[in-house]
Design an enzyme around this catalytic site. Structure first.
Site, PDB file in Angstrom:
ATOM      1  N   GLU A   1      26.556  74.067 -49.176  1.00  0.00           N
ATOM      2  CA  GLU A   1      26.626  72.633 -48.922  1.00  0.00           C
ATOM      3  C   GLU A   1      26.183  71.787 -50.117  1.00  0.00           C
ATOM      4  O   GLU A   1      26.794  70.756 -50.431  1.00  0.00           O
ATOM      5  CB  GLU A   1      25.785  72.262 -47.704  1.00  0.00           C
ATOM      6  CG  GLU A   1      26.336  72.772 -46.369  1.00  0.00           C
ATOM      7  CD  GLU A   1      26.069  74.245 -46.102  1.00  0.00           C
ATOM      8  OE1 GLU A   1      25.268  74.848 -46.857  1.00  0.00           O
ATOM      9  OE2 GLU A   1      26.651  74.797 -45.152  1.00  0.00           O
TER      10      GLU A   1
ATOM     11  N   HIS B   1      21.816  72.986 -34.664  1.00  0.00           N
ATOM     12  CA  HIS B   1      23.225  72.589 -34.663  1.00  0.00           C
ATOM     13  C   HIS B   1      23.471  71.352 -33.799  1.00  0.00           C
ATOM     14  O   HIS B   1      24.597  71.142 -33.341  1.00  0.00           O
ATOM     15  CB  HIS B   1      24.104  73.712 -34.120  1.00  0.00           C
ATOM     16  CG  HIS B   1      24.313  74.858 -35.053  1.00  0.00           C
ATOM     17  ND1 HIS B   1      23.333  75.773 -35.321  1.00  0.00           N
ATOM     18  CD2 HIS B   1      25.381  75.243 -35.787  1.00  0.00           C
ATOM     19  CE1 HIS B   1      23.803  76.678 -36.164  1.00  0.00           C
ATOM     20  NE2 HIS B   1      25.046  76.378 -36.463  1.00  0.00           N
TER      21      HIS B   1
HETATM   22  C1  TPP Z   1      23.901  76.316 -43.767  1.00  0.00           C
HETATM   23  C2  TPP Z   1      25.014  76.639 -42.844  1.00  0.00           C
HETATM   24  N1  TPP Z   1      26.263  76.383 -43.225  1.00  0.00           N
HETATM   25  C3  TPP Z   1      27.300  76.642 -42.409  1.00  0.00           C
HETATM   26  C4  TPP Z   1      27.083  77.181 -41.162  1.00  0.00           C
HETATM   27  C5  TPP Z   1      28.246  77.435 -40.197  1.00  0.00           C
HETATM   28  N2  TPP Z   1      28.503  78.872 -40.114  1.00  0.00           N
HETATM   29  C6  TPP Z   1      27.898  79.619 -39.171  1.00  0.00           C
HETATM   30  S1  TPP Z   1      28.213  81.249 -39.379  1.00  0.00           S
HETATM   31  C7  TPP Z   1      29.204  80.940 -40.710  1.00  0.00           C
HETATM   32  C8  TPP Z   1      29.827  82.081 -41.415  1.00  0.00           C
HETATM   33  C9  TPP Z   1      28.784  83.011 -41.902  1.00  0.00           C
HETATM   34  O1  TPP Z   1      29.349  84.075 -42.574  1.00  0.00           O
HETATM   35  P1  TPP Z   1      28.515  85.375 -42.891  1.00  0.00           P
HETATM   36  O2  TPP Z   1      27.250  85.000 -43.584  1.00  0.00           O
HETATM   37  O3  TPP Z   1      29.424  86.288 -43.608  1.00  0.00           O
HETATM   38  O4  TPP Z   1      28.115  85.967 -41.489  1.00  0.00           O
HETATM   39  P2  TPP Z   1      29.098  86.515 -40.344  1.00  0.00           P
HETATM   40  O5  TPP Z   1      29.401  85.339 -39.459  1.00  0.00           O
HETATM   41  O6  TPP Z   1      30.285  87.063 -41.008  1.00  0.00           O
HETATM   42  O7  TPP Z   1      28.291  87.540 -39.640  1.00  0.00           O
HETATM   43  C10 TPP Z   1      29.270  79.586 -40.990  1.00  0.00           C
HETATM   44  C11 TPP Z   1      30.042  78.977 -42.070  1.00  0.00           C
HETATM   45  C12 TPP Z   1      25.749  77.422 -40.787  1.00  0.00           C
HETATM   46  N3  TPP Z   1      25.439  77.899 -39.599  1.00  0.00           N
HETATM   47  N4  TPP Z   1      24.745  77.167 -41.654  1.00  0.00           N
END
Ligand code: TPP
Ligand code: TPP
Ligand code: MG
Ligand code: MG
Lengths: 328, 328, 328, 328
Positions: free
Chosen positions: B61, B130
């Site tokens: 971000e 959230h």
């Molecule tokens: C700081 C932040 N940015 C964006 C999000 C929204 N978000 C939640 S899970 C996710 C993807 C995360 O990917 P990864 O770290 O690979 O974990 P996975 O979901 O694949 O287990 C996003 C973009 C968030 N929760 N926190």
């Protein structure tokens, strides 16, 4: 597969089944409108937490993610209290205040799931700092997704942890995608573990769907940390079968890709290997699965019977009471 | 002529319009491409405008907003989406220390025409990380403009206005409104930032509300009308700069004012509105103390009943309004 | 008995005391070691307590605070220094989304006894990114406690109280006060968080002020006394939770109140104090509208005359107070 | 030394002298109480910006740091307006609002110094994104200190810039220390440039006190960027002779170390090489130095004569006027 004892294998398989069946139950409850919010399922990734936490000891800590049911179960949490939490009940781990994204079991060293991508990574480093400053040989396992590698928090935590040789294992669960962003596109390296060199620490990539391989690689990293030699970045390659969350239309990946990874089911594969290596018999395998199924049924019953939390207690739960307030 | 459209569709249409009219406009954010946005706001925009103008980013971000600042400084008109407004916490340095101050700090040599879109609010069971309503932080920053659209037309009109503005504008959308349908005009007017809107006319009481609480206040006004209480609902729409004149004029007429926000009460935005009113020349016209109806001073809980109790609902507004009119 | 000490020395002594008494206490931050702190606050602490307990970090505010959260969760009592409070912008996620909410989100399973020290304020010619007063952001966060010491005794006493508290506390010190000398007691009392202080007694007007504006208000009160105006100066000391009773009692007595903060006016902390007063039962006792005297709504400028003009000075307080008493 | 033309050499040497003498003048003015605030001098580091910006063209951009006088001068800024700014005058680049830490010359592509460590890094990536999206072959040079490498902002910017192959040169001025933190301790790599591999981009370390070497290495990186092949991380090894800022007691480094680096004076060394290679004569060298001295004298005169900025114009300078406001 590396040889393993019958007892270890039984435990590991049962935990993987617990994770899988817990999440299937959650999915079902959600589908029937009995659970609200959102959910992030780790079905297909069960071998990573179960393998990684084989080396977990009293005094060790872990930090988890939004996709944290597996970490929690593998860490030894009570399934009933977990289910109660997801059902938003007062007898849940977080008294219904946190839900899936904040599930924690501090007594077993699970410092909590985290709704913030990358949020747990500096916290893990801090837990490890505490372990080091107290002169223990404890370690912290920091579960994080491939997506979190793009966060500044991740970088800062690795920078500080490597500078201070902290006893932490940064365990990247590379399930190939953030929400929709492919790790292969996001990071111009072949393996995320290569990023370890930027911090002067070892990095290793392991097949995350091979439980014993995960246990071995993480085991090495844990031993290194216990010896005071500092952090390691371990990347476990795995895959989530389900969409990111309930809003996911799966547009960014193909059915073929999903099918291919389903063929590498870490549970089926482990069971198959155990059978082949004659560690367990088919009846024993079936019994383990059945026991896990019963565990989840019990958990649902426990959760469903929980009481509704109250507004008054919620209001009283924002701040921890000071010593004087406790006395009064 | 009018038509029906969801709030999310209105945001999408406004972005599409802007991208069609002005080639400097582009969009960056997490999963805004093929995924279509975490809330489906973008949907097929990437197909219509290509991946060059609808850019999927890594989960970074601070980096994304910073890139928006850089591109804006060079004359582009970036729209940056922060997936949940809670994650503006990661980007505060670029929003506050860079975007908001650059024009001033360089003595007017440059502007930062950056639009940041971020959905806030509770009601989805997504718990404390959230679900926040953080407008008070942004409203306190000199150099930023801050808008909070409460319906589909405003979601489009304020966004179009933001894209015409030479200053950084943060658009705080509301997650629960995204799926709600509204009557909208055939062509979206471009709003004027800093101009509020009188949503209903009334004589007994003024309600100033923001975002989803505008919708709830209008509902409440209908119920209050049946009880013989005539309510004037004011939606500031832009909370910085605030349309003080519109509010004061209404309060002078009605003599009573209820301020409604979803955000936690203590230190929230409505404190500013309250202070502005009592400091002003209409102080003497007040027939009752200025009253606030706000979210409870708690992190947003997961449990649906607690979550509902944590922020003002229609019935809470009815009750607060009635007691204000009846007691004074 | 009493002695003389600067505000910076008092902070240092409190940290030294705490580290001597409690081995769980340690300090982390940028240049807190051999450099002695950007403002010389730490000076020789690293020599006295060693580099293990006075830890120089990389420039990684988010990471540092996050490590503080992790260490606190594990039972340590970390003090984290943010070199300028402006850089809390980098760390907002860990401060707000993690530290402040964890106790609540995990249903009380854990606390985060973390102390964050950060100097704010203008007057050093350091311009817009090194001079902000950001207390309003923190005061709006459920789960945080926020203190603003206005003299040397409070700088020590509030810090000691913060270190005894099981919750995260942010201590907003003031850069200009660091070098100022004060009479202090031989032994610092441990303050009670949430308890304000009546700095001067008076009958015509109440001034509520924070941080350096308390000093300026006391100066102003002396000048006003010569003009026959008797001023009661209240320093809340803890701005979250606020000692509302102390303020209301004073306002009820004097009937007039001036609220003074250095921070930019719009959306600032004193709006909350204003709203709290007008919403309360003392509304009827008000002989004049509640008035705020605040910083201008600008980023802090570099030019010394502009900088001085940007925040309330003694003469501004005198003028505002006199006009409030004389006009009403 | 690589062969260079007389014209290039003359320009380069004059600029290095301008930087050195500008900062000596600033130091003197500060010492005499004619300049306020703080200051960060780059004496000893002059070869980096002058060498790096040899390849700077119309449409290129640069971002700078708190230690930015050299970047500004090498970028072609007017010395008088720079000095006026540091003297907080209305005819300064920032109209006295920004001072040394925010000096910018947007017309020449200098997007500004930055008081935030790492603050300019994502902004540089964003400027490069704009250059790429517009289809130009322009590049952005991102000056940053070794200390900024510990910031999340740095990591996020490199992640995004490498993913999108943006035309940006990340130029790390490794002057061995943050404020007091040695780069060698902070980062467990031998060369910061090794961190490039984590982003899949080239990294190169160069002797930052060798102007022609800097020009060559940065030149390669710039050409690569212009060809659309993406970013490069260049690390220039150099040293600041002065303390970090005025508060620095230089406790963290030895006199011997400082002396050793003074022996590697980039200006004396360049002059010596030019003489040896018979590019310039001693008289020519002397004339260049004298001309630079006169440039600085003129700048001080210009600056000193500037008018004081006004509060009214400051208030009007927070927001850029909208098109309608411009019309009105
Ligand atoms: C700081 C932040 N940015 C964006 C999000 C929204 N978000 C939640 S899970 C996710 C993807 C995360 O990917 P990864 O770290 O690979 O974990 P996975 O979901 O694949 O287990 C996003 C973009 C968030 N929760 N926190
Ligand atoms: C975000 C942030 N953290 C801390 C500081 C305080 N600070 C200013 S300069 C500096 C050291 C920077 O080191 P480096 O990047 O190597 O640049 P140098 O000063 O050596 O040129 C620090 C810690 C700051 N300005 N911004
Ligand atoms: Mg992933
Ligand atoms: Mg440096």
């Amino acid at each position: 597969m590396a040889v393993t004892s019958k007892e270890l294998a039984t435990d590991a398989l049962r935990q993987m089944w617990q994770i899988r069946l817990f999440e299937e139950a959650v999915e079902d409850l959600y589908g029937r409108g009995m659970m609200h919010g959102t959910m992030h399922l780790s079905i297909g990734e069960e071998a990573v937490p179960v393998g990684a936490l084989r080396h977990f000891r009293e005094g060790d800590a872990l930090t988890s993610t939004h996709r944290g049911h597996g970490h929690c179960i593998a860490g030894g949490a009570d399934l009933g209290r977990m289910m109660a939490e997801l059902l938003a009940k007062d007898n849940g781990y977080c008294r219904g205040r946190g839900g899936s994204m904040h599930i924690a079991d501090v007594a077993t060293g699970n410092l909590g799931a985290n709704g913030i991508v990358g949020g747990g990574v500096p916290i893990a480093a801090g837990a490890a700092l505490s372990q080091k400053m107290r002169g223990t040989d404890n370690v912290t396992i920091c579960f994080h997704g491939d997506g979190s590698v793009g966060e500044g928090a991740w970088h800062e935590a690795l920078t500080l942890a490597s500078m201070w040789d902290l006893p932490v294992v940064f365990l990247c669960e590379n399930n190939q995608y953030g929400m929709s962003m492919p790790a292969s596109k996001a990071f111009k390296v072949e393996h995320i573990s290569e990023k370890a060199t930027a911090y002067g620490i070892p990095g290793e990539t392991v097949d995350g769907n091979d439980l014993e391989a995960v246990a071995e690689v993480v085991g090495r990293a844990v031993e290194r940390a216990r010896r005071g030699e500092g952090p390691t970045l371990v990347e476990a390659l795995t895959y989530r079968w389900r969409g990111h969350s309930k809003s996911d239309k799966n547009l960014y990946r193909t059915k073929a890709e999903i099918a291919e990874w389903r063929d590498r089911d870490p549970i089926a594969r482990y069971a198959h290997d155990l059978l082949e290596d004659e560690v367990l018999t088919q009846e024993e395998l079936d019994a383990i699965q059945a026991a896990a199924r019963q565990d989840i049924r019990d958990a649902v019953v426990f959760g469903t019977k929980g009481a509704e939390p109250t507004v008054e207690e919620m209001l009283a739960g924002v701040y921890a009471p000071t010593p004087e307030e406790v006395q009064a | 002529m009018s038509r029906t459209m969801t709030y999310a569709e209105a945001v999408r249409e406004a972005m599409a319009l802007a991208m069609t009219r002005d080639e400097r406009v582009f969009l960056m954010g997490e999963d805004v491409g093929i995924y279509g946005g975490a809330f489906g706001v973008e949907n097929d925009l990437y197909e219509r405008f290509g991946t060059d103008r609808v850019r999927d980013t890594t989960i970074s971000e601070l980096g994304i907003v910073g890139m928006g600042v850089g591109a804006a400084l060079m004359g582009m008109r970036p729209i940056v989406e922060i997936q949940f407004s809670d994650f503006t916490a990661q980007a505060m340095d670029q929003i506050v220390n860079q975007a908001a101050k650059l024009h001033f700090m360089v003595g007017g040599q440059a502007n930062v025409p950056l639009v940041i879109r971020a959905p806030g609010g509770s009601g989805t069971g997504a718990a404390a990380q959230h679900s926040q309503s953080l407008e008070a932080w942004f409203a306190h920053v000199p150099g930023l403009k801050v808008v909070m659209p409460s319906d589909a037309t405003d979601a489009a009109s304020l966004l179009l206005a933001a894209l015409n503005d030479p200053n950084p504008v943060i658009v705080l959308e509301h997650k629960l409104l995204y799926k709600q349908s509204f009557e909208v005009p055939d062509e979206f007017p471009v709003a004027r930032l800093g101009e509020g809107r009188k949503v209903t006319e009334g004589t007994d009481l003024t309600i100033v509300a923001t975002s989803i609480e505008v919708q709830r206040s209008v509902e409440a006004a209908k119920i209050l009308a049946e009880r013989g209480i005539s309510v004037e609902v004011i939606d500031p729409r832009t909370i910085r700069p605030l349309d003080t004149a519109l509010i004061l004029e209404s309060v002078e007429k009605t003599g009573r004012v209820l301020l409604v926000q979803e955000a936690a009460k203590f230190g929230g935005y409505m404190a500013e509105v309250s202070a502005t009113i009592t400091e002003s020349e209409v102080f003497g016209a007040l027939q009752a103390p200025v009253k606030r109806l706000c979210g409870l001073d708690v992190p947003i809980p997961y449990n649906p009943n607690l979550e509902r109790a944590a922020v003002p609902q229609v019935e809470d507004i009815v009750e607060a309004a009635a007691s204000l009119v009846e007691a004074w």
